[in-house]
Write an enzyme that holds these catalytic residues in place. Structure first.
Site, PDB file in Angstrom:
ATOM      1  N   ASP A  37       0.833  -1.218   0.000  1.00  0.00           N
ATOM      2  CA  ASP A  37       0.000   0.000   0.000  1.00  0.00           C
ATOM      3  C   ASP A  37       0.864   1.263   0.000  1.00  0.00           C
ATOM      4  OD1 ASP A  37      -1.834  -1.981   0.407  1.00  0.00           O
ATOM      5  OD2 ASP A  37      -2.585  -1.218   2.308  1.00  0.00           O
ATOM      6  N   GLU A  56     -11.546  -1.577   1.459  1.00  0.00           N
ATOM      7  CA  GLU A  56     -10.245  -1.135   1.957  1.00  0.00           C
ATOM      8  C   GLU A  56      -9.815   0.216   1.407  1.00  0.00           C
ATOM      9  OE1 GLU A  56      -7.913  -4.456   3.501  1.00  0.00           O
ATOM     10  OE2 GLU A  56      -7.990  -5.159   1.440  1.00  0.00           O
TER      11      GLU A  56
HETATM   12  C1  FRU Z   1      -4.717  -3.337   1.965  1.00  0.00           C
HETATM   13  C2  FRU Z   1      -4.537  -3.561   3.451  1.00  0.00           C
HETATM   14  C3  FRU Z   1      -4.933  -2.322   4.212  1.00  0.00           C
HETATM   15  C4  FRU Z   1      -4.135  -2.421   5.467  1.00  0.00           C
HETATM   16  C5  FRU Z   1      -2.859  -3.083   4.989  1.00  0.00           C
HETATM   17  C6  FRU Z   1      -2.212  -3.990   5.988  1.00  0.00           C
HETATM   18  O1  FRU Z   1      -3.745  -3.954   1.175  1.00  0.00           O
HETATM   19  O2  FRU Z   1      -5.284  -4.661   3.865  1.00  0.00           O
HETATM   20  O3  FRU Z   1      -6.323  -2.266   4.446  1.00  0.00           O
HETATM   21  O4  FRU Z   1      -3.903  -1.165   6.025  1.00  0.00           O
HETATM   22  O5  FRU Z   1      -3.192  -3.806   3.818  1.00  0.00           O
HETATM   23  O6  FRU Z   1      -1.000  -4.465   5.500  1.00  0.00           O
END
Ligand code: FRU
Length: 440
Positions: A76, A307
């Site tokens: 992310d 997300e």
């Molecule tokens: C999306 C996610 C986010 C979270 C992160 C944890 O890829 O699930 O929602 O903050 O990855 O690694």
């Protein structure tokens, strides 16, 4: 075990009621004496998903890509933004932030030790590793998950992030709180660093009335979320908000699904899908106090994880984006791993799915996990990271059972080629692929 499938065995607490009547796709959310209408992404809309050339991303050829930090898995990613959501430029530098772990970590385990690293660039395309953003042990949580970052009114970095678990915990927990900190941005001809950090502060926790607490999630619910803060300033009013990923409040026993699942035996199981996109309004100038508000969107009985929400404004319309996985949709819904979006003339509600179904960008059918965590910039550039490629028809659970070497080999952990998305009214189109790592 997938961290998102960790079952929480605490007793369910009777909280506020999130009562759904989804016949028109609109949930009536009753809380205390006030009742507000929250748009519920409906099974009907999702069942209209059609993958076509307007929404399917080109296949990623991982061997043609370059890693900006081969020593880390990078997933992310978000840029330092100005208050209009554009890529900020600080003394000639663009700055991005990403969740990272050293690249010897098994990709499926990366969430357990995630840390935020920053990268900087003068051309906005080739990024230098800056290092761990929080390197003085002050960050909250046992690890940090996604967030967003803006340049503050006084030129400082203002970062919002997810504090997951508790610092120094002996057993990994999945508590998620939204936290913030500020720092001065120091630049030289050769580098970017951050100095004079403020204290880190928790700014939002689930209230149990609009947003599910971990206790309410209780036994029988397969995922839990209160994370991924996204700063947004409404250009129409100047008001400042945080959007975040959450679950609708209440325990499983308090929820109903209307209309019922077409196969009524599955109605009961659809109840555990309660993904929502939350919002809170800043009530002080320092962006350290927020008032929690009802969600802008729910996906009750439809999807359990919306997300990393984001928002852009185009013309007179608000565009709300989120990403989700194929397996996060309720039983009987077949929807791809992708970027989904909704539009409305008002910020707080009235959202309708883009393109009729909500699907904006899907991974191609023969590389269904190739990218994830798309983020839409105001100019239509969409960034994402390379997830798992060329997985021989396996689903995500089967990939997770493969050897660590297989997982490392097929996991990108790097920025994906960016895409250009055109947005007109309630329709979108993937216009073309851009270079890897381009945010503008
Ligand atoms: C999306 C996610 C986010 C979270 C992160 C944890 O890829 O699930 O929602 O903050 O990855 O690694």
């Amino acid at each position: 075990m997938n961290w998102k499938n960790v079952k929480l065995f605490s007793a369910a607490v009777i909280g506020a009621s999130a009562i759904m009547t989804a016949t028109t796709g609109t949930g009536v959310f009753a809380q205390g004496t006030s009742t507000s209408t929250v748009f519920n992404w409906s099974r009907e809309a999702v069942s209209h998903i059609d993958m076509n050339e307007n929404n399917t991303a080109p296949v990623i050829q991982m061997e043609d890509l370059e890693e900006m930090a081969p020593e880390y898995h990078v997933w992310d990613t978000w840029p330092l933004q100005d208050r209009n959501g554009n890529l900020a430029v600080v003394n000639g530098y663009k700055i991005i932030f990403a969740l990272t772990v050293p690249s010897d970590v098994i990709p499926g385990k990366r969430h357990d030790t995630a840390g935020i690293r920053y990268f900087y660039s003068k051309d906005g395309q080739s990024w230098k590793v800056g290092g761990l953003l929080f390197n003085d042990g002050q960050a909250l949580g046992s690890r940090q998950w996604a967030g967003s970052a803006i340049v503050d009114k006084n030129g400082k970095l203002h970062i919002f992030y997810t504090a997951t678990g508790r610092k120094n915990e002996t057993h990994l927990t999945y508590e998620q709180r939204l936290a913030t900190a500020t720092a001065e941005i120091k630049t030289t001809d050769a580098s970017v660093t951050f100095a004079n950090w403020s204290d880190h502060k928790v700014i939002l926790e689930p209230d149990g009335q609009y947003y599910q607490t971990q206790e309410q999630a209780g036994q029988g619910e397969s995922s839990y979320a209160f994370r991924d803060p996204y700063f947004f300033q409404d250009p129409k009013t100047g008001e400042e908000y945080l959007l975040f990923e959450a679950n609708s409040a209440g325990s499983l026993a308090q929820r109903t699904c209307q209309p019922e699942h077409p196969n009524t035996d599955l109605t009961e199981e659809s109840k555990s899908y309660n993904g929502s996109i939350g919002v809170a309004k800043a009530v002080n100038d320092n962006l350290t106090e927020f008032q929690i508000l009802p969600p802008v969107l729910e996906a009750n009985c439809v999807n359990e994880e919306l997300e990393r929400p984001g928002m852009i404004v185009k013309g007179n319309r608000y565009y709300l984006f989120t990403k989700t996985h194929h397996e996060k949709f309720a039983l009987g819904l077949d929807a791809p791993e992708g970027l989904y979006g909704f539009t409305s003339a008002s910020l707080m509600g009235g959202y309708q799915p883009l393109n009729g179904s909500g699907l904006v960008i899907a991974n191609p059918q023969d590389n269904p996990y190739q990218a994830y965590s798309w983020m839409v910039m105001p100019n239509g550039t969409v960034i994402s990271f390379v997830n798992y490629v060329d997985v021989d028809g396996q689903n995500i659970h089967e990939i997770g059972e493969q050897s660590p070497d297989y997982q490392r080999e097929h996991f990108g952990g790097m920025l994906a080629p960016s895409l250009h998305l055109s947005i007109t009214g309630d329709q979108t189109k993937v216009v073309h692929e851009k270079k890897q790592g381009v945010f503008h």
